[in-house]
Enzyme design. Structure first.
Site, mmCIF file in Angstrom:
data_model
loop_
_atom_site.group_PDB
_atom_site.id
_atom_site.type_symbol
_atom_site.label_atom_id
_atom_site.label_comp_id
_atom_site.label_asym_id
_atom_site.label_seq_id
_atom_site.Cartn_x
_atom_site.Cartn_y
_atom_site.Cartn_z
ATOM 1 N N LYS A 121 67.442 49.832 38.759
ATOM 2 C CA LYS A 121 68.353 49.098 37.879
ATOM 3 C C LYS A 121 67.754 48.871 36.489
ATOM 4 O O LYS A 121 68.426 49.075 35.489
ATOM 5 C CB LYS A 121 68.700 47.734 38.498
ATOM 6 C CG LYS A 121 69.260 47.791 39.904
ATOM 7 C CD LYS A 121 70.541 48.586 39.980
ATOM 8 C CE LYS A 121 71.120 48.519 41.397
ATOM 9 N NZ LYS A 121 72.321 49.364 41.532
ATOM 10 N N TRP A 161 73.847 42.908 50.368
ATOM 11 C CA TRP A 161 72.490 43.428 50.537
ATOM 12 C C TRP A 161 71.661 42.522 51.434
ATOM 13 O O TRP A 161 70.904 43.006 52.287
ATOM 14 C CB TRP A 161 71.823 43.624 49.175
ATOM 15 C CG TRP A 161 72.642 44.496 48.274
ATOM 16 C CD1 TRP A 161 73.202 44.159 47.073
ATOM 17 C CD2 TRP A 161 73.050 45.852 48.524
ATOM 18 N NE1 TRP A 161 73.916 45.213 46.565
ATOM 19 C CE2 TRP A 161 73.841 46.262 47.430
ATOM 20 C CE3 TRP A 161 72.821 46.750 49.568
ATOM 21 C CZ2 TRP A 161 74.408 47.540 47.349
ATOM 22 C CZ3 TRP A 161 73.379 48.030 49.486
ATOM 23 C CH2 TRP A 161 74.154 48.408 48.392
ATOM 24 N N ASP A 171 64.155 40.023 47.699
ATOM 25 C CA ASP A 171 64.571 41.322 47.179
ATOM 26 C C ASP A 171 65.022 41.099 45.738
ATOM 27 O O ASP A 171 66.059 40.486 45.491
ATOM 28 C CB ASP A 171 65.712 41.865 48.041
ATOM 29 C CG ASP A 171 66.374 43.104 47.445
ATOM 30 O OD1 ASP A 171 65.891 43.621 46.425
ATOM 31 O OD2 ASP A 171 67.404 43.540 48.010
#
Length: 283
Positions: free
Chosen positions: A119, A26, A95
């Site tokens: 999540k 990511w 992030d």
């Protein structure tokens, strides 16, 4: 969504060069997306070692005229997580999509935090952004309205019609977190859940091999391998038959992965640990 932030942070703040703590796919994707707006480079990286660890702060190499340093707090695919956050002399971006509200965080140590909520906090389609007013003053001029963070700050996040139901759901989860005792209580609960699985891995005499180094292990995503791919396939199939679903590892890494976000119960983690012990004994 969260992936849009890979582009937006660079669009708004990359003017000279952006530094990246590259600890997984990511952060790697964020770096590539931001490169559309200027020079990017790795301040530190664990890519050469299959993203199996979190780099130490004394290995960081920060270039002059770095606009920001970008990091990903938890790496879902490889099962690593920053146990403590670095201190740097330039704006720090993070992030936190996969461990947001799973533990207390000193928010003021960051200049910009964003998190896709899917999540731990709500349905996909919402991104929480926390940004310092002082940083907003440095947003690039001339951006399309929908790419500028200043647009959303100036319009109280309602420049366009927001996903109202998803935001309502985030509100309900926030109340649920308070009912559980807040983030300190959630952190302790999550640590206990993860320990059930890591203790099983560490006590298996090498039958289960954790991907992440012990000092970098994620409390959200427990990644591991079995002795052979054939055994891994058998493990996943038998786990699924026990209603222990989603254990197959990410396609880019393989192996197995237990994602144990806030909503996963201690009982579920105990059930998986019991199955892991039983499966090992049968081989």
């Amino acid at each position: 969504g969260g992936s849009m932030q890979f582009l937006m942070h660079g669009a708004n703040f990359l003017k000279h060069r952006g530094g990246y703590l590259n600890t997984g796919i990511w952060s790697d994707k964020a770096m590539k997306a931001a490169s559309y707006y200027g020079e990017v480079y790795e301040v530190a990286s664990s890519k050469a070692d299959h993203f199996s660890y979190i780099p130490k702060e004394d290995t960081f190499m920060v270039k002059p005229d770095t606009d920001y340093i970008y990091m990903t707090s938890n790496n879902t695919v490889h099962g690593t997580q920053w146990q403590t956050f670095p201190h740097v002399d330039v704006p720090l971006f993070c992030d936190m999509s996969s461990d947001f509200l799973s533990r207390p965080v000193a928010v003021t140590n960051f200049d910009f935090i964003y998190a896709g909520v899917q999540k731990n906090v709500g349905p996909a389609g919402v991104v929480v952004g926390i940004i310092k007013d002082s940083l907003l003053k440095h947003v690039r001029e001339g951006l399309p309205d929908m790419l500028s963070y200043r647009t959303f700050a100036d319009h109280d996040s309602t420049y366009n019609t927001p996903p109202v139901f998803c935001i309502y759901f985030v509100n309900r989860v926030a109340h649920w977190l308070e009912e559980q005792g807040g983030l300190t209580a959630i952190e302790a609960r999550n640590a206990k859940k993860a320990a059930l699985l890591y203790d099983c891995i560490d006590g298996s005499d090498g039958f289960y091999r954790g991907h992440a180094t012990k000092d970098s292990r994620s409390v959200m995503n427990v990644t591991f391998n079995l002795p052979t791919p054939e055994l891994e396939a058998k493990f996943v199939a038998e786990a699924t038959a026990r209603d222990l679903i989603g254990i197959k590892g990410h396609r880019s890494l393989g192996g197995c992965r237990a994602s144990i976000y806030n909503a996963v119960t201690e009982e579920a983690c105990q059930a998986l640990a019991d199955f892991m012990n039983e499966f090992k004994k049968k081989q």
